[in-house]
Design a protein around this motif. Sequence first.
Motif, PDB file in Angstrom:
ATOM      1  N   ILE A 216      20.929  -3.638  12.191  1.00 25.22           N
ATOM      2  CA  ILE A 216      21.908  -4.497  12.865  1.00 25.22           C
ATOM      3  C   ILE A 216      22.759  -3.594  13.743  1.00 25.22           C
ATOM      4  CG2 ILE A 216      23.854  -6.079  12.565  1.00 25.22           C
ATOM      5  CD1 ILE A 216      22.644  -6.931   9.906  1.00 25.22           C
ATOM      6  N   LEU A 217      22.573  -3.716  15.055  1.00 27.86           N
ATOM      7  CA  LEU A 217      23.196  -2.798  16.008  1.00 27.86           C
ATOM      8  C   LEU A 217      23.728  -3.554  17.220  1.00 27.86           C
ATOM      9  CD1 LEU A 217      20.359  -0.096  16.039  1.00 27.86           C
ATOM     10  CD2 LEU A 217      22.571   0.088  14.873  1.00 27.86           C
ATOM     11  N   PRO A 218      24.646  -2.937  17.970  1.00 28.12           N
ATOM     12  CA  PRO A 218      25.123  -3.592  19.199  1.00 28.12           C
ATOM     13  C   PRO A 218      23.983  -3.783  20.188  1.00 28.12           C
ATOM     14  CG  PRO A 218      26.567  -1.770  18.566  1.00 28.12           C
ATOM     15  CD  PRO A 218      25.359  -1.666  17.696  1.00 28.12           C
ATOM     16  N   ALA A 219      24.009  -4.891  20.903  1.00 30.05           N
ATOM     17  CA  ALA A 219      22.994  -5.161  21.924  1.00 30.05           C
ATOM     18  C   ALA A 219      23.117  -4.136  23.045  1.00 30.05           C
ATOM     19  CB  ALA A 219      23.164  -6.570  22.468  1.00 30.05           C
ATOM     20  N   LYS A 220      22.001  -3.558  23.418  1.00 37.71           N
ATOM     21  CA  LYS A 220      21.972  -2.589  24.511  1.00 37.71           C
ATOM     22  C   LYS A 220      21.216  -3.173  25.700  1.00 37.71           C
ATOM     23  CE  LYS A 220      22.395   1.366  21.414  1.00 37.71           C
ATOM     24  NZ  LYS A 220      21.749   2.589  20.882  1.00 37.71           N
ATOM     25  N   LYS A 221      21.112  -2.369  26.741  1.00 37.32           N
ATOM     26  CA  LYS A 221      20.521  -2.849  27.992  1.00 37.32           C
ATOM     27  C   LYS A 221      19.167  -3.502  27.728  1.00 37.32           C
ATOM     28  CE  LYS A 221      19.599  -1.508  32.754  1.00 37.32           C
ATOM     29  NZ  LYS A 221      20.472  -2.570  33.289  1.00 37.32           N
ATOM     30  N   PHE A 222      19.005  -4.672  28.290  1.00 39.29           N
ATOM     31  CA  PHE A 222      17.789  -5.458  28.103  1.00 39.29           C
ATOM     32  C   PHE A 222      16.894  -5.295  29.318  1.00 39.29           C
ATOM     33  CE2 PHE A 222      15.448  -9.426  28.894  1.00 39.29           C
ATOM     34  CZ  PHE A 222      14.771  -9.590  27.686  1.00 39.29           C
ATOM     35  N   TYR A 223      15.665  -4.855  29.077  1.00 35.36           N
ATOM     36  CA  TYR A 223      14.684  -4.718  30.147  1.00 35.36           C
ATOM     37  C   TYR A 223      13.653  -5.839  30.009  1.00 35.36           C
ATOM     38  CZ  TYR A 223      16.666  -0.074  30.815  1.00 35.36           C
ATOM     39  OH  TYR A 223      17.526   0.967  31.050  1.00 35.36           O
ATOM     40  N   ARG A 224      13.681  -6.740  30.958  1.00 33.68           N
ATOM     41  CA  ARG A 224      12.765  -7.879  30.915  1.00 33.68           C
ATOM     42  C   ARG A 224      11.322  -7.383  30.991  1.00 33.68           C
ATOM     43  NH1 ARG A 224      12.525 -13.508  32.373  1.00 33.68           N
ATOM     44  NH2 ARG A 224      10.622 -13.986  33.534  1.00 33.68           N
TER      45      ARG A 224
END
Length: 257
Positions: A216-224
Amino acid sequence: MLVKTSSITSSLPLLSSIFKPPFSLPKLPPLKPFKSACTPIPRPSTLFAAPRMSWLNKFGFGLRSASDSAVDSSSSIAQGPDEDTPSPGQEFAQFGSGCFWGPELAYQRVSGVTKTEVGYTQGDVHNPTYEDVCTGTTKHSEVVRVQYDPKECSYDTLLDVFWARHDPTTLNRQGNDVGTQYRSGIYFYTPEQEKAALESRERQQKLLNRKIITEILPAKKFYRAEEYHQQYLAKGGRFGFRQSSEKGCNDPIRCYG
């Protein structure tokens, strides 16, 4: 035919006078330097010089140098927060539960979910491809990013779908899919999501006889992910068998089409 020897001997003086040295040869023009139309061959020192494999440095191979700052920059970008914004009145959630095809279809069927995307996150390489992620060296996780209307769908509902869709006790594996990209993870955007995720994990742990290894971690940059991955099962999967994404549909999900 017989030839008289007298006739041959009589001609010898004439022949000897013709071929008597020194011989006089015709004069030829001087040779000009030859110019090749081909590209000159490089000197050995450059011919065998290996190009700098900067893409390997990105994965931690080779010696570090001043130019490796580009690698650090790439990692910094990839490890940054997801700065995309959902539509007005909507919220984001991210879940990793193995191959992202099946989980995405499951979330598409949830009332209140307005958009789903599959992609890569939690890695240290900027703009990874599917092939990059499959090497197991980029540290990315395959995830579904869900956009939902909190007035119609609670975060707890999304968590319930998450737990039901995979085995959270197997490390880096879901069925036949093995690799760090298939790890179990909940990636939160707000403190409220973090709290709900931790409490949900505790409740789920009490139901199982094996230890849950879900991160369970902070959301990081999302690469589509590449377009062919998006809504893969709803579009037909590998065999062209489309599966329903209608809200509330309970048809079994065939993970590979």
